[in-house]
Design an enzyme around this catalytic site. Structure first.
Site, short mmCIF file in Angstrom:
data_model
loop_
_atom_site.label_atom_id
_atom_site.label_comp_id
_atom_site.label_asym_id
_atom_site.label_seq_id
_atom_site.Cartn_x
_atom_site.Cartn_y
_atom_site.Cartn_z
N CYS A 181 0.82 -1.15 0.13
CA CYS A 181 -0.05 0.10 -0.14
C CYS A 181 0.93 1.22 0.16
CB CYS A 181 -0.90 0.04 1.41
SG CYS A 181 -1.95 -1.56 1.41
N GLY B 114 -0.95 0.89 -4.97
CA GLY B 114 -2.36 0.19 -4.86
C GLY B 114 -3.46 0.97 -5.69
N ASN C 266 1.03 0.19 5.90
CA ASN C 266 1.36 -0.23 4.84
C ASN C 266 2.23 -1.73 5.50
OD1 ASN C 266 2.50 -1.55 2.31
ND2 ASN C 266 4.05 0.07 2.44
N GLY C 267 2.01 -2.90 5.03
CA GLY C 267 2.55 -4.28 5.40
C GLY C 267 1.56 -5.38 5.76
N TYR D 149 10.74 -3.88 -8.26
CA TYR D 149 9.23 -3.61 -8.78
C TYR D 149 8.72 -2.54 -8.49
CZ TYR D 149 4.55 -4.67 -10.48
OH TYR D 149 3.42 -4.40 -11.12
#
Length: 549
Positions: free
Chosen positions: A2, A31, A105-106, A260
């Site tokens: 995210c 996201g 995020n995670g 990426y």
């Protein structure tokens, strides 16, 4: 994966929502499933707008105009487990204590024990399948223990330090306390990125937290600093306070960010993503040259898979003195296929996203460079497209080593059996995706491509390549449970009642006759409470979007 963002403007008369939305658009690559913004206005009142869809779909003049206030938090969501429900769009909110808004995020890996603690000791209800809601309530419960009418920075640092002792996994978080300020913290291993930047504003300064430095660059912020592993930062209108709230641990950021996820114009933990990808191309060139010589093969042209692999492919072509061509034309109105929920949707969108130009492929031995090969879905379609337009041989070079293991820290690599490299060698992988040959970057070369720009980074989370998880606590039983819950065919439904680990996705729901029921997701939620109406939680301005003609 995210994207998170927090903004505090020095001038209390200026609304921060438009700038937060612009920042979220810059993080859209992290996201595409859902997004949201919560701002804090006069008298500490929160205002929110969030829903499923891209930033451009959820936010417009009508939906943003009620978002008053000079500080706020934003989030773009990419679901790795559980539900894609509107109810799980972030930021999340709890009213007690003090009023807290939270973006994460995670992924957490010890949710089973945390959920039992929430139920038996903290007496807090976890209503969605999002571990972000669970993490928020751990933080809120720790703050509650102060028992104070008004808290200070020391109390907040103590609460975050306690959270880091309780929680295992990957988390980069931004929070906002009503009428107080914004907060950012990062897990002790620093697996997920978040940083801080400042900007002069009148006689004071504006402050920004974001997942990537590109947001600061585009918004006129400078002095970018990464939040350290185990560090917490609190920003109010009058002060900036930093503290190491967790004992030192192995600093191991996720190397897949460089391969990426991150934008090439971002700098993460002192390393330019762009420069690291150039180095990946240089290192991969040496491996390609070695393997081609070994196999007595030649290549006529190097073609990247847009967009992430372009930088590496260009460097590779230059080093091998081969022509570089843009053979695939990308439809920019189709999102990133890797982060689309569902294997069938990913497969269908590959050909919508890319078109092969016959003149660059016909009667040529083509070297296609990609950032990584995960499920093989995209690679198989791309190789077939190249052959359909006349390529003689298709050789694929990957900037990353073979991905053979699940990611438990927030990237959607759910089941080992879905990974094309799992229990396959290079020749078997090539046969599976229809390539004449597959060449992978070596792990030492990949690590060196990043560490050469910051010698202080000597270790990374490379668990998808090695199966070694830096946090510990990940065994075969956990992985099997994770895979059963994160399979593609389970994502369409929200599993309720299970208080076990949902790869960090806490349950809470219905159990009848000793079995767990599944129910269809309610898509009309107004906040962090499933099926909530406007009198519970925060009013959601997103619903007004549908009234616009």
């Amino acid at each position: 994966m995210c994207g998170i963002l927090g903004l505090l403007l020095q001038d209390p008369s200026v609304d921060c929502a438009p700038e937060i939305c612009e920042g979220l658009a810059l993080l859209q690559h992290r996201g595409q499933d859902a997004c949201g913004v919560v701002t804090c206005g006069p008298k500490g009142r929160f205002f929110q707008c969030k829903g499923n869809g891209m930033v451009r779909d959820v936010f417009h003049a009508n939906s943003m105009s009620p978002l008053v206030g000079s500080m706020g938090v934003g989030h773009v969501r990419y679901p790795t487990a559980g539900s894609s429900s509107h109810a799980e769009a972030q930021p999340f909110y709890v009213n007690s204590p003090y009023g807290i808004v939270f973006a994460h995020n995670g992924n957490l890996i010890n949710t089973e024990g945390l959920l039992r603690f929430m139920d038996a000791e903290a007496h807090r209800h976890i209503n969605t399948s999002s571990d972000s809601e669970l993490l928020l309530n751990i933080f809120a419960n720790n703050l509650q223990q102060t028992g104070k009418f008004r808290i200070n920075e020391d109390d907040i640092f103590t609460a975050i330090g306690g959270l880091m002792q309780q929680v295992k996994g990957a988390y980069a978080c931004v929070a906002m306390l009503a009428g107080f300020g914004i907060i950012a913290f990062r897990d002790p291993n620093g697996i997920r990125p978040v940083g801080m930047a400042t900007r002069k504003a009148g006689n004071g300064r504006d402050y920004l937290f974001a997942s990537e430095s590109v947001v600061a660059d585009a918004s006129g912020f400078g002095e970018w600093q990464d939040v350290g592993p185990g560090e917490a930062i609190i920003i109010t209108r009058s002060s900036v306070t930093r503290r190491q709230v967790s004992p030192p641990a192995t600093f191991a950021p996720d190397i897949f960010e460089y391969v990426y996820f991150a934008r090439p114009d971002s700098v993460l933990d002192g390393v330019s993503v762009y420069r690291s990808r150039m180095a990946m191309g240089d290192a991969l060139a040496d491996e390609v040259e070695r393997v081609l010589h070994e196999r007595n093969l030649s290549v006529d042209v190097v073609i990247p898979v847009p967009d992430t692999s372009r930088v590496a492919a260009l460097n590779l072509a230059q080093k091998l003195q081969l022509p570089y061509r843009e053979g695939f034309i990308k439809n920019r109105y189709v999102g990133r296929t890797f982060i689309m929920p569902g294997q069938q949707q990913r497969k269908k969108n590959v050909r919508r996203k890319l078109n092969a130009m016959a003149l660059e492929f016909a009667n040529k031995n083509v070297l296609i460079v990609d950032d990584s090969i995960v499920r093989g879905t995209t690679s198989k379609e791309i190789i077939q497209m190249a052959k359909d337009v006349g390529a003689k041989k298709v050789i694929v070079a990957s900037c990353a080593p073979p991905i053979r293991y699940s990611n438990v820290y927030g990237i959607d690599m759910p089941s080992r059996v879905e990974l094309v490299a799992h229990r396959r060698n290079e020749d078997e992988i090539a046969a599976q995706i229809g390539a004449d040959l597959v060449i992978f970057q070596t792990l030492p070369d990949l690590i060196s491509s990043v560490t050469q720009f910051n010698p202080g980074l000597d270790q990374f989370d490379c668990s998808v390549f090695t199966g070694e998880y830096v946090t510990g606590g990940v065994d075969e039983d956990y992985l099997q449970h994770l895979e059963s819950l994160r399979a593609d065919n389970a994502k369409a439904k929200l599993k309720c009642g299970d208080v076990g680990a949902m790869e960090g996705k806490g349950g809470g729901g219905i159990v009848r006759n000793g079995t767990t029921e599944e129910k269809e997701v309610s898509m009309g939620c107004s906040g962090p409470m499933n099926g909530a109406d406007d009198t519970i939680g925060l009013f959601n301005n997103f619903k007004d979007h549908w009234k616009v003609s």
